[in-house]
Design a protein around this motif. Structure first.
Motif, short mmCIF file in Angstrom:
data_model
loop_
_atom_site.label_atom_id
_atom_site.label_comp_id
_atom_site.label_asym_id
_atom_site.label_seq_id
_atom_site.Cartn_x
_atom_site.Cartn_y
_atom_site.Cartn_z
N LEU A 113 2.74 0.29 -3.82
CA LEU A 113 3.89 0.23 -3.69
C LEU A 113 3.95 -1.00 -3.58
O LEU A 113 4.98 -2.08 -4.29
CB LEU A 113 5.05 1.02 -2.77
CG LEU A 113 6.39 0.18 -2.03
CD1 LEU A 113 7.62 0.47 -4.32
CD2 LEU A 113 6.75 0.74 -1.75
N VAL A 131 -0.58 4.40 -0.13
CA VAL A 131 0.51 5.01 -0.87
C VAL A 131 1.08 3.80 -0.89
O VAL A 131 1.84 3.08 -1.14
CB VAL A 131 1.42 5.97 -1.15
CG1 VAL A 131 2.57 6.04 -2.17
CG2 VAL A 131 0.27 6.67 -1.04
N VAL A 158 3.19 6.12 -6.83
CA VAL A 158 4.27 6.70 -5.67
C VAL A 158 4.70 7.90 -5.32
O VAL A 158 4.64 8.50 -4.65
CB VAL A 158 5.00 4.88 -5.62
CG1 VAL A 158 5.50 4.85 -4.22
CG2 VAL A 158 3.47 3.62 -5.00
#
Length: 454
Positions: free
Chosen positions: A50, A46, A124
């Protein structure tokens, strides 16, 4: 107009980030929608997405340059040009001439790049439950910041200004807050109103500020979110909230003005006054500000010239004049092709607080308007004001224009203060981007801006 090297690097970087999570991701290509069961199944992955969203934010069609210098072209007075487009690319010439076609490739590319970055943030935000608890707030805050700043700029470019009123009926842009499967899936969503768009931006940025740490390296922090909130409140005419947001940035103690004005630009690392900058290096990143503003000797094409009507606005002895070169026909803010691209500087926060305090009056937030103006003027060796009666709102706005010129703020300042662009009204669709024809062709629910339906 594409920086092909940047595009290739972005794809490679994003692929590496995805691959870093586990060996099973090596065969996965970067795409708009990430298969949550595969790519978003660990905290590291994740975070990798980002970082991909930050890379998307720095795309040359966004804060890598296009979303900054092209609005400055659109803001140029068509009756008394302060800048001149001399290049061969048709898309920016249309923007400078205020004759944008609905098929304008750059207008379309900015739209697509923006929704690509938004979709990465939505991915995200959809997977926060797998993010390690000790970093979850930061990750959420950074994603919300990126989404908020992008929607804010889309609204300013593709919708009529907030200052035009009718915000409950004037159309902004589609608001996509969940991951989409294909690059054009957001086109199935109609445009929301300007009011709904600004509420989305406020919610994202306010939540971001509350979640982010006070410092975060070159990434978004709480003061960074507050800085962009100050811009949002200015556009909405919320001067009390604008001055308070700017004051939170100033009072954070994270930033100080550079001793010399020139030292704030052309840097390969952030200056003391950079609140947020796009990081550029010889290995990665696009710098379209350099490409189009700088001379060939400084790595650019030199397509944008500064003209005498702009130079004449400065007072004698203003250090900002020393940054122009080639007989004052080029701005020196973007002379380093590998320099960072400043998105927001501390000087802007002083000017925002000064304007907010001047409009709202005492009790002042942080400092009196004169003190903040003198912070900016003193740095460039201009005479300091000694009495509040020595300046008015027009002086504050002129100081803001000269300090922030060639940094992408002029068009938005003109619109929010209801100043016309030459003989074009501040609320005219002529100085608003069309909804890209490509998007309308695949989405019957997207309405075109009225000006482009004539």
């Amino acid at each position: 107009m594409k920086n092909i090297k940047s595009k290739i690097l972005y794809t490679l970087v994003l692929t590496v980030f995805f691959a870093a999570g586990c060996d099973g991701l090596l065969d996965i290509n970067p795409k708009q929608s990430i298969d949550a069961e595969v790519a978003l199944n660990t905290s590291d992955n994740v975070e990798a997405v980002l970082i991909g969203a930050y890379n998307a934010l720095s795309d040359d069609d966004l804060f890598g340059g296009e979303i900054l210098f092209e609005p400055d072209l659109l803001a140029d007075n068509n009756l008394n040009n302060e800048v001149q487009w001399t290049g061969t690319f048709e898309e920016p010439e249309q923007i400078w001439r205020k004759d944008i076609q609905v098929e304008n490739g750059q207008v379309s590319a900015t739209w697509s790049a923006a929704y690509n970055a938004i979709n990465l943030t939505n991915n995200v935000l959809s997977a926060l439950d797998v993010v390690d608890e000790d970093i979850r707030d930061r990750v959420e805050g950074e994603a919300l910041f990126i989404r908020g700043i992008i929607y804010f700029n889309l609204l300013k470019l593709y919708g009529l200004p907030y200052s035009a009123g009718n915000v409950g009926t004037n159309l902004g842009v589609p608001l996509v807050t969940t991951p989409t499967d294909e690059i054009n899936e957001e086109s199935e969503i109609p445009r929301e109103t300007v009011q709904a768009g600004y509420q989305r931006v406020l919610t994202d940025l306010q939540n971001a500020e509350s979640l982010l740490p006070p410092t975060n390296g070159v990434y978004a922090s709480a003061p960074v979110a507050a800085a962009i909130l100050s811009r949002v409140h200015l556009q909405m005419g919320n001067y009390d909230l604008a001055r308070e947001a700017a004051d939170r940035v100033i009072s954070s103690g994270n930033y100080t003005l550079t001793t010399n004005y020139a030292d704030a630009f052309n840097r390969t690392s952030n200056s003391t006054e950079d609140v947020f900058s796009i990081q550029v290096s010889e290995q990665d990143g696009a710098n379209s500000m350099n490409l189009f503003y700088a001379s060939s000797a400084n790595g650019g094409r030199g397509d944008i010239l500064v003209r005498p009507p702009h130079i004449s606005l400065y007072e004698a002895g203003d250090d900002r004049l020393n940054l122009f070169y080639d007989s004052d026909t080029r701005t020196g803010k973007w002379s380093n092709q590998f320099g960072n691209i400043g998105v927001v500087r501390l000087a802007e926060m002083y000017l925002t607080r000064a304007e907010g305090n001047f409009r709202e009056g005492a009790p002042y937030v942080g400092a009196a308007p004169m003190a903040d103006l003198n912070e900016v003027r003193g740095r460039v060796n201009l005479p300091l004001y000694t009495l509040p009666t020595e300046f008015d709102l027009d002086d504050i706005l002129l100081e803001r224009k000269l300090e922030l010129m060639f940094e992408g703020q002029l068009l938005h300042d003109l619109k929010r203060t209801q100043q016309d662009v030459g003989d074009i009204s501040y609320d005219s669709g002529q100085i608003t981007y069309p909804i890209p024809q490509r998007e309308i062709d695949v989405n019957t629910s997207l309405d075109q801006n009225d000006y482009y339906e004539q």
